[in-house]
Write an enzyme that holds these catalytic residues in place. Structure first.
Site: not given
Lengths: 261, 325, 325, 261
Positions: D50-51
């Site tokens: 995930f970012e």
């Protein structure tokens, strides 16, 4: 009469510059002795940290290198080089750095790179390490030197780390926002820098040292008009140095380790 | 090998890790700092395999740098600091190699080199800093123009520019990114999922790893996934940055490894003395590098007495009371 | 206070922390990300103190952003993302404020905003990236030229330049550093020496803190120095970056705090519904912000049932099986 | 006959693009469903991240936001935003990103910012978030869309995230070294991009959907000459989706959450 070594005198003379709240960038040798002495004697709320990223270690034993495991034990934080150097330059922190050098000039510029030609040096030293960086970013730099004519020179063979550059306003004109050479602590005395010209002058000579000895050990003319004799270490200070700061006597009794000849 | 299915294809011996990833003429970055967590077992293996013409890029590497330079593996060096703290204020073989013009070298500062690795890790071509303004670091380019055209060598040492967001004069130095062919590191733990956990200071190891095309990690031990993933906030590198994993207990000796062992003062002093003399240094290499048949053999030479002396108190992290003179 | 001598001068209540550090017109950065670790107690206190004309700088802040914008505290906004995941794909009051031209706003991306905080943390005036090339992020400047001359506003949104180390065409975007007047964060632990430890993801909190002139940290608890210094590799910020410390258990509610509590789905849904209507939103503020006399009062309103439901399993980190619809 | 939702069909159609060794950048909603399905069904050696910085979480429950605590539980590493985006762009990694958007054009450029004038938008959306960044850096982007004429447009109201830009070689000419739009997965089918022109074409239509329906739901002319019917989800795939990927049925049974109108 109290006996003490050059390193002990130097550590205490330098340690007195540190104030509560200062963030102190320390190296090895007399530098870590001075930083630890400062915290234990003069400025208990100072924070010692290392370019390797160790912030406020417990320093139950004295590190022999800035990457010594003793620089990462009991710390507030173990970070990395980039974090450490960003602390040195942070605008909200008052950071004081201890450095050593092979050569220094009258403006407190330092050489830790080489003697002779850069490409074919007579003597090669370790190089900048973090010295150029902290000389750029710290609020003030205190340099430890062996006081010898060949080390206090008219012109550096290589300018590794900027002090007051060419004197006067020249450091600011380089684009450096703050900092500069605060003091030079040698085995003979303490040198500071004139407010305006940024030239080095003799501020203190150590007990037993003559002003004449300092003048002849300095490779450029030096103003001695404001010199006073420094206070000798007190028994209490020496006790802290020897029993708490450096219980193994690794640095207290050694001679100052300047870059090799 | 069956114990570690997720990393089976990356688990190997020192010999394979070096022969696969450390080629003649490659650009090599070394983790650790002066006398701590140098990947010495890999450095010795590089010497043993007689890899040539290495382009070494370091901030303050100490012992591994000096062994590689001394053994003649290094042709080209970008460096901030070649020293071993109190055990060698200037690394001896590095010093001699420069003084004798045996290597091509270019000086930067520690922050500059770290930022260059960071730029490589972020895939940006350069990064600005104020550090270097006024210093001879910015006046002397170590590498001549013909080298500047070679692979992995920056086209110039640095550039300067005016801050485009300021109307006042505000000059900054732009430093070129580093993207080594291979980075070698020594870590305390690798999980059997390939996750790397370093303890104590990490220096610029993580940036050096992320900047590289390939990464070799030696470790004190390989630990279960369940352990390393219970508190992943502590981990240093995800598995996909690691190309070779070698379990080498005491793999940083004679340098230190936080929580496991201290540096070996006796060996560091011995090394410095032998490095001062060319003939003695050849003897050192013969005895400690070429002459050892395995890492177990090397540790046997170090001796049980010293291994016990440098053993770290696992809570304090180092060996309290160790005679460090 | 006597229990925490080292931080006595920085320990304070929410009211004092906000009144001392969050001034009308200040530039404010908020830690956390969408529905996690937003410093909500501080955000509510800012609303209660009716601070005006805030210049908010965020990457993906969610709940705190929306409350501050909705309550009329924000005049100017630099932002990458105004959303709350599945609980509000676009934050409702943020959406309305932009559509009604009630705030000045400028769009960046998450990486761009994070890099701008990193540049501030490193004290460099700008940082390069490739991100933004071809995007309308680089075609629309949100702020008009007169704003560009104000304190803490970049003189332009970005600059472009050719990579000076490449002979081929290689264009990069230069992003101006952010140096907020104040950053507000919520952490799991603060040591009684002032050291901050966050668990789980840290987002850009650390860069946001180091970039700022002042930092307010609220925390779940204050823990002994001996605990926080036993494994300092886990710590997030050293004491000297922290200017105000406030102990506020559940201080991120209704957003989540890893290891302590999950987000509160019921409250997030209630908020979204009430935010959709201006009158209902005023009721929300009256009931949940203006109308509460203390943080204990606020938690009493949340209710014991929900506090128990969202309580995190301390090993797993969240509340397994929580009804999250 | 097997019953399944749009989200389930879309997640499986997208998941099939993932290969072992891929590093998959996931968002929320159908994106995280697709990423997790890919790992559990098609590519067990893919890594989801995930970012926000969560790398390879155990995903025992499905996250409702990329900052959900479930994105940081059982991970290999919890890092930060800067580390996450530097992973997306790393030359040694093959990274595939799942994105959503309010509008898309024929070259796979995306709008997640606004409808109408940027300064006085008719509808404001959340903004780029990390979308512009991953569209810049990832090896390939797969976009989830509701297939409606007002979303598949001739010209975006705002180009937030670059796909193939103006088609042909124009993305490379921007200075972007790799990446581009790999596929678009809608509630009606799967669209891909011509090798040379980089224009969108219909690759697959879902069971029960007609090509005509897709043509009339697309706001620009679209090549349907290569379209084939997609495989329906198998009972085994649906079982994994429903029992392992999304045991709480938070996404499987929901409609696709596009940015709000």
């Amino acid at each position: 009469m109290i006996q003490y070594s050059d390193n002990e005198m130097m550590a205490l003379a330098a340690g007195r510059f540190i104030k509560d709240g200062d963030i102190v960038f320390a190296g090895t040798g007399v530098s870590i002795l001075a930083a630890t002495a400062a915290k234990r004697i003069f400025a208990p709320k100072a924070v010692i940290f290392f370019e390797t990223g160790g912030i406020d270690p417990s320093l139950d034993e004295i590190p022999m290198a800035v990457a010594d495991l003793r620089a990462m034990a009991g710390t507030s934080l173990n970070s990395g080089l980039i974090e450490a150097f960003s602390i040195v330059g942070h605008r909200k922190l008052h950071t004081v750095a201890f450095l050593g050098a092979a050569q220094i000039d009258r403006y407190g510029n330092l050489n830790t790179t080489c003697i002779g030609d850069y490409f074919k040096p007579r003597t090669r030293f370790s190089g900048s390490g973090g010295a150029c960086d902290v000389a750029t970013f710290a609020s003030g730099v205190i340099t430890f030197m062996q006081h010898e004519k060949r080390r206090f020179v008219e012109k550096l063979d290589y300018l590794t780390s900027v002090g007051w550059y060419k004197g006067g306003n020249s450091r600011k004109e380089l684009g450096l926002r703050r900092g500069g050479a605060l003091a030079v602590v040698t085995n003979l005395g303490v040198l500071r820098f004139h407010e305006e010209t940024k030239e080095m002058y003799l501020a203190e000579y150590f007990p037993g040292v003559t002003i004449g000895k300092i003048v002849e050990s300095t490779g450029f003319p030096i103003d001695t008009s404001m010199a006073v004799e420094a206070d000798a270490p007190t028994p209490g200070e020496l006790q802290i140095l020897r029993e708490e700061v450096d219980p193994q006597r690794l640095i207290c009794q050694a001679v100052l380790a300047a870059p090799q000849k | 090998m069956n114990r570690y299915p997720e990393i089976a294809d990356r688990l190997m011996g020192l010999d394979e890790a070096v022969s696969r990833f450390v080629k003649d003429g490659c650009q090599l970055a070394i983790g650790g700092f002066t006398i701590t967590r140098n990947p010495m077992a890999v450095a010795y293996e590089i010497v043993r395999q007689r890899v040539k013409d290495i382009h070494l890029v370091c901030h303050s590497n100490g012992q591994a740098l000096d062994v590689l330079v001394g053994a003649g593996c290094v042709r080209r060096l970008e460096i901030a600091y070649g020293g071993n703290g109190r055990y060698a204020p200037t690394c001896v073989r590095f010093k001699k190699a420069v003084q004798r013009s045996e290597i091509e070298f270019e000086d930067y500062s520690n922050y500059q080199m770290s930022l260059r690795f960071l730029a490589g890790a972020l895939s940006i071509p350069f990064i600005p800093t104020k550090s270097g303004l006024g210093s001879d670091l910015m006046n002397y380019e170590g590498f001549p123009p013909d080298i500047r055209r070679e692979k992995k060598v920056a086209s110039k040492k640095y550039a300067k520019m005016q801050n485009p967001f300021s109307e006042q004069r505000d000059e900054v130095v732009l430093l070129p990114a580093l993207t080594p062919d291979v980075t070698i590191l020594h870590a305390q733990f690798v999980g059997d999922d390939g996750t790397v956990r370093m303890k104590g200071l990490t220096f610029a190891d993580i940036e050096q790893a992320k900047a590289a095309d390939a990464v070799i990690v030696t470790c004190e031990d390989i630990v279960p996934r369940s352990f390393i993933r219970t508190d992943p906030d502590q981990n240093s590198l995800p598995p996909f940055f690691v190309d070779a994993i070698v379990k080498v207990p005491y793999g940083a000796h004679p340098t230190a490894c936080y929580g496991f062992y201290d540096y070996d003062p006796k060996h560091l002093n011995l090394y410095r003395k032998m490095a001062e003399d060319d003939a003695l240094f050849r003897e050192y290499l013969d005895e400690w590098v070429y002459g050892v048949s395995s890492w177990e053999d090397y540790l046997t030479k170090v001796g049980m007495e010293m291994i016990l002396k440098i053993k770290a108190n696992p809570v304090i992290g180092y060996a309290p009371g160790l005679d460090r003179k």
